[in-house]
Motif scaffolding. Structure first.
Motif, mmCIF file in Angstrom:
data_model
loop_
_atom_site.group_PDB
_atom_site.id
_atom_site.type_symbol
_atom_site.label_atom_id
_atom_site.label_comp_id
_atom_site.label_asym_id
_atom_site.label_seq_id
_atom_site.Cartn_x
_atom_site.Cartn_y
_atom_site.Cartn_z
ATOM 1 N N ARG A 188 -0.298 8.851 10.996
ATOM 2 C CA ARG A 188 1.073 9.549 11.049
ATOM 3 C C ARG A 188 1.494 10.208 12.202
ATOM 4 O O ARG A 188 0.735 11.120 12.691
ATOM 5 N N ALA A 223 4.219 6.483 8.690
ATOM 6 C CA ALA A 223 2.986 5.830 8.918
ATOM 7 C C ALA A 223 3.123 4.723 10.150
ATOM 8 O O ALA A 223 3.930 3.970 10.094
ATOM 9 N N SER A 255 6.494 2.097 9.791
ATOM 10 C CA SER A 255 7.126 1.539 8.441
ATOM 11 C C SER A 255 8.518 1.162 8.828
ATOM 12 O O SER A 255 9.145 0.370 8.243
ATOM 13 N N ARG A 266 -1.798 -2.255 1.598
ATOM 14 C CA ARG A 266 -2.710 -2.583 0.724
ATOM 15 C C ARG A 266 -3.162 -3.896 0.311
ATOM 16 O O ARG A 266 -4.464 -4.101 0.212
ATOM 17 N N SER A 281 3.757 -0.144 2.819
ATOM 18 C CA SER A 281 2.283 0.289 2.361
ATOM 19 C C SER A 281 1.936 -0.593 1.165
ATOM 20 O O SER A 281 0.453 -0.804 1.213
ATOM 21 N N THR A 319 -4.268 3.643 9.735
ATOM 22 C CA THR A 319 -2.914 4.486 9.587
ATOM 23 C C THR A 319 -2.935 5.747 10.524
ATOM 24 O O THR A 319 -3.887 6.288 10.246
ATOM 25 N N ARG A 357 8.699 -2.235 1.083
ATOM 26 C CA ARG A 357 7.378 -1.373 0.643
ATOM 27 C C ARG A 357 6.284 -1.666 1.654
ATOM 28 O O ARG A 357 5.364 -2.392 1.210
ATOM 29 N N TYR A 388 0.861 1.596 11.715
ATOM 30 C CA TYR A 388 -0.156 0.908 11.317
ATOM 31 C C TYR A 388 -0.830 -0.121 12.750
ATOM 32 O O TYR A 388 0.122 -0.538 13.369
#
Length: 82
Positions: A53, A68, A23, A40, A36, A51, A34, A70
């Motif tokens: 963590r 996060a 992120s 989405r 995330s 994803t 943003r 990715y």
């Protein structure tokens, strides 16, 4: 640089095709506030993005837990990674 949602999705998809990103990297490199939300959107349009963590440091060097990371799944089913 265009900053519409679709332009952000395109930049993010191109970035993830080169390898994984967290992120903090996405916000700094791609000017996406943003990540995330864009992830989405990409998932909703059929892209398979995983994803994980993990700990990561921000631009000031502060370590954060659970950031996060990715990964774009390739057609063969493998994660793109760096």
């Amino acid at each position: 640089m265009a900053n519409s949602g679709s332009a952000q999705c395109q930049r993010l998809l191109e970035r993830l095709a080169r390898g994984s990103a967290n992120s903090f990297q996405i916000m700094a490199e791609l000017s996406i506030c943003r990540p995330s939300a864009r992830i989405r959107d990409l998932r909703a349009s059929g892209h398979e993005i995983r994803t994980h963590r993990q700990p990561a440091r921000d631009a000031q060097g502060v370590e954060h837990r659970g950031v996060a990371h990715y990964f774009l799944r390739t057609k063969g089913g493998a994660d793109s990674s760096q």
